[in-house]
Design a protein around this motif. Structure first.
Motif, PDB file in Angstrom:
ATOM      1  N   THR A 331      13.049   2.479   0.490  1.00 53.38           N
ATOM      2  CA  THR A 331      12.845   3.818   1.060  1.00 53.38           C
ATOM      3  C   THR A 331      11.461   4.364   0.740  1.00 53.38           C
ATOM      4  OG1 THR A 331      13.779   4.856  -0.910  1.00 53.38           O
ATOM      5  CG2 THR A 331      15.303   4.349   0.913  1.00 53.38           C
ATOM      6  N   SER A 332      10.732   3.672  -0.143  1.00 56.86           N
ATOM      7  CA  SER A 332       9.410   4.151  -0.528  1.00 56.86           C
ATOM      8  C   SER A 332       8.629   3.023  -1.183  1.00 56.86           C
ATOM      9  CB  SER A 332       9.521   5.337  -1.496  1.00 56.86           C
ATOM     10  OG  SER A 332      10.111   4.916  -2.720  1.00 56.86           O
ATOM     11  N   ALA A 333       7.357   3.277  -1.403  1.00 56.52           N
ATOM     12  CA  ALA A 333       6.497   2.368  -2.161  1.00 56.52           C
ATOM     13  C   ALA A 333       5.715   3.207  -3.158  1.00 56.52           C
ATOM     14  CB  ALA A 333       5.542   1.626  -1.231  1.00 56.52           C
ATOM     15  N   THR A 334       5.339   2.599  -4.270  1.00 54.46           N
ATOM     16  CA  THR A 334       4.580   3.315  -5.292  1.00 54.46           C
ATOM     17  C   THR A 334       3.167   2.749  -5.353  1.00 54.46           C
ATOM     18  OG1 THR A 334       6.568   3.756  -6.582  1.00 54.46           O
ATOM     19  CG2 THR A 334       4.456   3.946  -7.716  1.00 54.46           C
ATOM     20  N   LEU A 335       2.187   3.614  -5.150  1.00 55.68           N
ATOM     21  CA  LEU A 335       0.776   3.236  -5.209  1.00 55.68           C
ATOM     22  C   LEU A 335       0.059   4.183  -6.156  1.00 55.68           C
ATOM     23  CD1 LEU A 335       0.058   2.648  -1.401  1.00 55.68           C
ATOM     24  CD2 LEU A 335       0.330   0.896  -3.160  1.00 55.68           C
ATOM     25  N   SER A 336      -0.708   3.616  -7.074  1.00 53.96           N
ATOM     26  CA  SER A 336      -1.446   4.413  -8.066  1.00 53.96           C
ATOM     27  C   SER A 336      -0.515   5.372  -8.803  1.00 53.96           C
ATOM     28  CB  SER A 336      -2.587   5.192  -7.390  1.00 53.96           C
ATOM     29  OG  SER A 336      -3.464   4.322  -6.715  1.00 53.96           O
ATOM     30  N   GLY A 337       0.722   4.909  -9.039  1.00 57.01           N
ATOM     31  CA  GLY A 337       1.680   5.709  -9.785  1.00 57.01           C
ATOM     32  C   GLY A 337       2.341   6.814  -9.002  1.00 57.01           C
ATOM     33  N   VAL A 338       2.096   6.872  -7.692  1.00 62.25           N
ATOM     34  CA  VAL A 338       2.659   7.936  -6.856  1.00 62.25           C
ATOM     35  C   VAL A 338       3.587   7.322  -5.821  1.00 62.25           C
ATOM     36  CG1 VAL A 338       2.139   9.790  -5.230  1.00 62.25           C
ATOM     37  CG2 VAL A 338       0.625   9.373  -7.179  1.00 62.25           C
ATOM     38  N   GLU A 339       4.751   7.935  -5.652  1.00 61.35           N
ATOM     39  CA  GLU A 339       5.713   7.443  -4.675  1.00 61.35           C
ATOM     40  C   GLU A 339       5.311   7.892  -3.271  1.00 61.35           C
ATOM     41  OE1 GLU A 339      10.515   7.190  -4.435  1.00 61.35           O
ATOM     42  OE2 GLU A 339       9.665   9.212  -4.490  1.00 61.35           O
ATOM     43  N   LEU A 340       5.250   6.934  -2.351  1.00 60.06           N
ATOM     44  CA  LEU A 340       4.951   7.226  -0.955  1.00 60.06           C
ATOM     45  C   LEU A 340       6.184   6.845  -0.146  1.00 60.06           C
ATOM     46  CD1 LEU A 340       1.575   6.441   0.791  1.00 60.06           C
ATOM     47  CD2 LEU A 340       3.735   6.326   2.019  1.00 60.06           C
ATOM     48  N   SER A 347      15.438   3.651   4.894  1.00 63.64           N
ATOM     49  CA  SER A 347      15.278   2.335   4.289  1.00 63.64           C
ATOM     50  C   SER A 347      14.911   1.330   5.372  1.00 63.64           C
ATOM     51  CB  SER A 347      16.582   1.903   3.608  1.00 63.64           C
ATOM     52  OG  SER A 347      16.432   0.612   3.041  1.00 63.64           O
ATOM     53  N   CYS A 348      13.808   0.596   5.149  1.00 64.23           N
ATOM     54  CA  CYS A 348      13.379  -0.391   6.139  1.00 64.23           C
ATOM     55  C   CYS A 348      12.691  -1.551   5.446  1.00 64.23           C
ATOM     56  CB  CYS A 348      12.474   0.231   7.191  1.00 64.23           C
ATOM     57  SG  CYS A 348      11.012   1.060   6.524  1.00 64.23           S
ATOM     58  N   GLY A 349      12.539  -2.639   6.169  1.00 58.16           N
ATOM     59  CA  GLY A 349      11.920  -3.848   5.640  1.00 58.16           C
ATOM     60  C   GLY A 349      12.204  -5.000   6.573  1.00 58.16           C
ATOM     61  N   GLY A 350      12.387  -6.205   6.007  1.00 55.02           N
ATOM     62  CA  GLY A 350      12.657  -7.385   6.825  1.00 55.02           C
ATOM     63  C   GLY A 350      11.373  -8.098   7.198  1.00 55.02           C
ATOM     64  N   CYS A 360       7.473   0.985   9.208  1.00 54.13           N
ATOM     65  CA  CYS A 360       7.884   1.086   7.813  1.00 54.13           C
ATOM     66  C   CYS A 360       6.691   1.356   6.886  1.00 54.13           C
ATOM     67  CB  CYS A 360       8.578  -0.221   7.427  1.00 54.13           C
ATOM     68  SG  CYS A 360       9.502  -0.132   5.908  1.00 54.13           S
ATOM     69  N   ASN A 361       6.572   2.585   6.404  1.00 54.86           N
ATOM     70  CA  ASN A 361       5.474   2.949   5.505  1.00 54.86           C
ATOM     71  C   ASN A 361       5.506   2.152   4.208  1.00 54.86           C
ATOM     72  OD1 ASN A 361       4.618   4.853   7.340  1.00 54.86           O
ATOM     73  ND2 ASN A 361       5.551   6.584   6.265  1.00 54.86           N
ATOM     74  N   SER A 362       6.714   1.863   3.717  1.00 55.29           N
ATOM     75  CA  SER A 362       6.839   1.166   2.436  1.00 55.29           C
ATOM     76  C   SER A 362       6.334  -0.270   2.521  1.00 55.29           C
ATOM     77  CB  SER A 362       8.294   1.184   1.957  1.00 55.29           C
ATOM     78  OG  SER A 362       9.152   0.562   2.909  1.00 55.29           O
ATOM     79  N   VAL A 363       6.125  -0.774   3.725  1.00 59.85           N
ATOM     80  CA  VAL A 363       5.518  -2.089   3.923  1.00 59.85           C
ATOM     81  C   VAL A 363       4.018  -1.963   4.182  1.00 59.85           C
ATOM     82  CG1 VAL A 363       5.408  -4.107   5.451  1.00 59.85           C
ATOM     83  CG2 VAL A 363       7.634  -3.180   4.745  1.00 59.85           C
ATOM     84  N   PHE A 364       3.636  -1.045   5.063  1.00 58.46           N
ATOM     85  CA  PHE A 364       2.248  -1.030   5.528  1.00 58.46           C
ATOM     86  C   PHE A 364       1.283  -0.282   4.606  1.00 58.46           C
ATOM     87  CE2 PHE A 364       4.372  -2.530   9.253  1.00 58.46           C
ATOM     88  CZ  PHE A 364       3.475  -3.457   9.747  1.00 58.46           C
ATOM     89  N   ALA A 365       1.766   0.657   3.823  1.00 54.95           N
ATOM     90  CA  ALA A 365       0.863   1.296   2.854  1.00 54.95           C
ATOM     91  C   ALA A 365       0.425   0.291   1.786  1.00 54.95           C
ATOM     92  CB  ALA A 365       1.531   2.513   2.233  1.00 54.95           C
ATOM     93  N   PRO A 366       1.353  -0.462   1.159  1.00 52.41           N
ATOM     94  CA  PRO A 366       0.909  -1.493   0.209  1.00 52.41           C
ATOM     95  C   PRO A 366       0.079  -2.592   0.877  1.00 52.41           C
ATOM     96  CG  PRO A 366       3.221  -0.978  -0.131  1.00 52.41           C
ATOM     97  CD  PRO A 366       2.819  -0.319   1.158  1.00 52.41           C
ATOM     98  N   LEU A 367       0.414  -2.923   2.133  1.00 51.99           N
ATOM     99  CA  LEU A 367      -0.358  -3.939   2.843  1.00 51.99           C
ATOM    100  C   LEU A 367      -1.803  -3.464   3.029  1.00 51.99           C
ATOM    101  CD1 LEU A 367       0.151  -6.724   4.136  1.00 51.99           C
ATOM    102  CD2 LEU A 367       0.524  -5.543   6.306  1.00 51.99           C
ATOM    103  N   GLY A 368      -1.964  -2.178   3.340  1.00 53.57           N
ATOM    104  CA  GLY A 368      -3.311  -1.617   3.461  1.00 53.57           C
ATOM    105  C   GLY A 368      -4.060  -1.647   2.148  1.00 53.57           C
ATOM    106  N   ALA A 369      -3.351  -1.366   1.042  1.00 55.60           N
ATOM    107  CA  ALA A 369      -3.985  -1.404  -0.276  1.00 55.60           C
ATOM    108  C   ALA A 369      -4.445  -2.825  -0.605  1.00 55.60           C
ATOM    109  CB  ALA A 369      -3.027  -0.882  -1.332  1.00 55.60           C
ATOM    110  N   ARG A 370      -3.633  -3.820  -0.228  1.00 59.30           N
ATOM    111  CA  ARG A 370      -4.032  -5.216  -0.450  1.00 59.30           C
ATOM    112  C   ARG A 370      -5.238  -5.587   0.413  1.00 59.30           C
ATOM    113  NH1 ARG A 370       0.824  -8.958   0.825  1.00 59.30           N
ATOM    114  NH2 ARG A 370      -0.766 -10.552   0.364  1.00 59.30           N
ATOM    115  N   LEU A 371      -5.263  -5.091   1.622  1.00 58.99           N
ATOM    116  CA  LEU A 371      -6.407  -5.354   2.505  1.00 58.99           C
ATOM    117  C   LEU A 371      -7.678  -4.764   1.918  1.00 58.99           C
ATOM    118  CD1 LEU A 371      -7.421  -6.410   5.285  1.00 58.99           C
ATOM    119  CD2 LEU A 371      -6.820  -4.169   6.232  1.00 58.99           C
ATOM    120  N   LEU A 409      -3.661   4.502  -3.559  1.00 59.34           N
ATOM    121  CA  LEU A 409      -2.842   5.476  -2.839  1.00 59.34           C
ATOM    122  C   LEU A 409      -3.596   6.003  -1.622  1.00 59.34           C
ATOM    123  CD1 LEU A 409      -0.330   7.267  -2.580  1.00 59.34           C
ATOM    124  CD2 LEU A 409      -1.488   8.938  -4.070  1.00 59.34           C
ATOM    125  N   ALA A 410      -4.881   6.306  -1.805  1.00 61.57           N
ATOM    126  CA  ALA A 410      -5.685   6.821  -0.691  1.00 61.57           C
ATOM    127  C   ALA A 410      -5.887   5.756   0.381  1.00 61.57           C
ATOM    128  CB  ALA A 410      -7.032   7.313  -1.205  1.00 61.57           C
TER     129      ALA A 410
END
Length: 575
Positions: A331-340, A347-350, A360-371, A409-410
């Protein structure tokens, strides 16, 4: 041997005659020089004339007397010429061959090519004097323009002709006559734009074109984009004091044909339905803008999840994700200690296909951070962010420089179209076009004569990556958040966006107050912008139409923007 006396006398006589002849010749030459002014004066006048033709004010001033140079510093000297040229709407000056009138007086023919008054032919009268042993021009301000007498000032009065008509691509009038009327009614009004007083940042250009100070010019829409072509040729009178130097009547311009398709334009206005927002439709192959309604060109807002088209493109290019990769449901992802959170804590994924379809933000926000910020910005710029669209009056979509974005997070927030990312409906139509054209971003235009055939394009991504992103966008419309954009028998590729204006984070009741949250957290739609970025038909690399939709404070993109896009897509596919 000493010559005889008679021979000596004859020799002396010949020498005297020769000397007399030389003296007489010298006197004749002296008289001629006095009459013609000599090569020194002519050289000075010719240097002055040549410098004037090329606009070299410093070189002109060097040919004037010391007294003139003391009285007229270079800046003031140059201003006399540039001011006169501006008044006359001069585009160029040509000087002719100077004529000596004797006693240091010279006539210099001057031809001035002007925008408003045509060709002005006259002369300036130059007086050349000896100054510290050199021939120099006794300069005065009336020499700044041909035909001016001492004490006269150059002035003009101008008028504009009736404004030219604006036409749709099929010749249907969009704006006619002084009242700017059209049989298309509101559909035409939405794209034609408005007239108004000359804005401060355009006054200099208007003066150069010869517009009167009280002229009405295009402020928005097509009136702004084609303003100079629609205005026609000003006319008026150019005077030296009260004397007429030149005169020409104003001339109305020919009608201006645009790329606007009436049926698509009407569909865009109908789909917008008076709401605050913007809709833009493009023919991807040619870059022609078929329709624009509302704030489609100018409205900058966070693009929300439509920006995931760019994020997933960058991630696929970088090899950090594949379409077959799977992600844990959350339902969320945590980046820089902050829940997004995902919207409303869904809830999404797959698989990547499923996560993209469900936005799904919980997939693409961390993916952006990795990019990472650098590659994210590079990808966005390849799709046209931070670059003018080429449409006059259109806002430029933007993303901050990598070093200014901030922590993970940004970066993650930027990757899902939040943070300081800004876009227009026009920009998101361009993004969709680039995917549909197998990774080639087209230039866009409102002018059907701008280029022959296909639009110039720029590499946004590789054809292989574009095909993968297209499959993801097809999933959005077939079984994801964008099913409201589906058209029977047509492959529609799209991406929804729901951009936060305040917060879409679900309220979590506190243990000591279970009723601290509203019972239904899905009813307030005013805190999000609704977006949809799409094209059709997909699958061939030759889409016929791309559409970008922004609806401000209108809820979820799939609920409001996707069905609006569907109406416009259908109209474009029929045309």
């Amino acid at each position: 041997m000493t010559p005889p006396r008679a021979s000596v006398r004859r020799t002396r006589m010949r020498r005297a005659v020769a000397a007399g002849t030389v003296l007489a010749a010298a006197l004749v030459v002296g008289v001629v020089c006095a009459v013609t002014g000599g090569s020194g004066e002519r050289d000075t006048v010719q240097r002055f004339a040549a410098a004037w033709s090329r606009g070299d004010w410093a070189a002109m001033r060097r040919q004037t007397t010391g007294s003139a140079q003391s009285h007229w510093p270079l800046k003031a000297f140059a201003a006399r010429y540039t001011d006169a040229a501006a008044i006359a709407t001069a585009r160029g000056v040509t000087t002719g061959r100077p004529t000596d009138d004797g006693h240091g007086d010279w006539r210099l023919p001057v031809v001035v090519d002007t925008r408003v008054f045509g060709t002005v032919r006259n002369e300036v009268r130059l007086t050349v004097v000896q100054d510290s042993g050199k021939a120099r021009i006794d300069w005065h301000p009336n020499l700044a323009f041909p035909g001016l007498a001492v004490g006269e000032r150059l002035r003009r009065t101008t008028t504009l002709p009736d404004r030219a008509d604006l036409l749709a691509r099929d010749g249907t009038p969009l704006a006619q006559g002084p009242a700017r009327t059209s049989t298309l009614g509101a559909a035409a009004t939405a794209i034609v734009g408005a007239l108004g007083p000359i804005p401060a940042d355009r006054r200099l250009r208007a003066e150069q074109l010869g517009y009167p100070a009280d002229a009405q010019v295009g402020i928005t829409g097509l009136e702004r984009a084609f303003d100079e072509r629609l205005a026609g040729q000003p006319g008026g009178q150019l005077r030296a004091g009260v004397r007429l130097l030149a005169e020409r009547s104003p001339r109305k311009a020919a009608a201006v044909r645009t790329t606007i398709a009436p049926s698509v334009q009407e569909a865009a206005v109908t789909a917008l339905a008076g709401r605050l927002g913007g809709i833009v439709a493009i023919r991807p192959r040619t870059g022609e803008i078929l329709a624009a309604a509302g704030i489609g060109f100018s409205g900058l807002q966070p693009p929300g999840s439509t920006f995931k088209i760019i994020t997933v493109t960058g991630a696929l290019q970088a090899g950090i994700v594949k379409p077959t990769d799977t992600f844990a449901y959350a339902t969320s992802a945590t980046l820089s200690g902050v829940e997004l959170q995902n919207a409303n804590r869904e809830s999404c994924g797959g698989t990547l296909v499923k996560a993209f379809a469900d936005s799904c933000n919980s997939v693409f926000a961390p993916l952006g951070a990795r990019l990472g910020a650098k590659r994210l910005v590079q990808t966005a710029e390849a799709f046209g962010f931070n670059r003018p669209t080429g449409i006059t009056g259109a806002a430029t979509a933007s993303i901050p420089p990598p070093g200014d974005i901030g922590d993970d997070l940004a970066v993650g927030s930027s990757a899902i179209g939040q943070g300081r990312v800004q876009a227009t409906a026009l920009q998101m139509a361009i993004v969709a076009s680039a995917i549909g054209l197998r990774g080639r971003r087209p230039d866009v235009t409102l002018d059907p004569a701008r280029w022959p055939g296909d639009a110039p394009t720029h590499v946004a991504t590789t054809p292989a990556v574009a095909r993968k992103v297209e499959r993801l966008m097809l999933g959005v419309v077939r079984f994801g958040t964008g099913t409201a954009a589906a058209i029977s028998g047509v492959s529609v590729a799209g991406k929804t966006g729901t951009a936060e204006l305040k917060s879409t984070q679900a309220c979590v009741p506190t243990p000591d107050n279970p009723e601290s949250c509203a019972p239904d957290q899905h009813e307030d739609t005013t805190d999000t912008d609704a977006w949809f970025s799409s094209y059709a038909p997909a699958g061939s690399g030759h889409p016929r139409i791309a559409v970008g939709v922004l609806l401000v404070s209108a809820g979820a993109g799939g609920d409001t923007a996707a069905p609006a896009a569907r109406q416009v897509l259908q109209a474009g596919l029929k045309g």
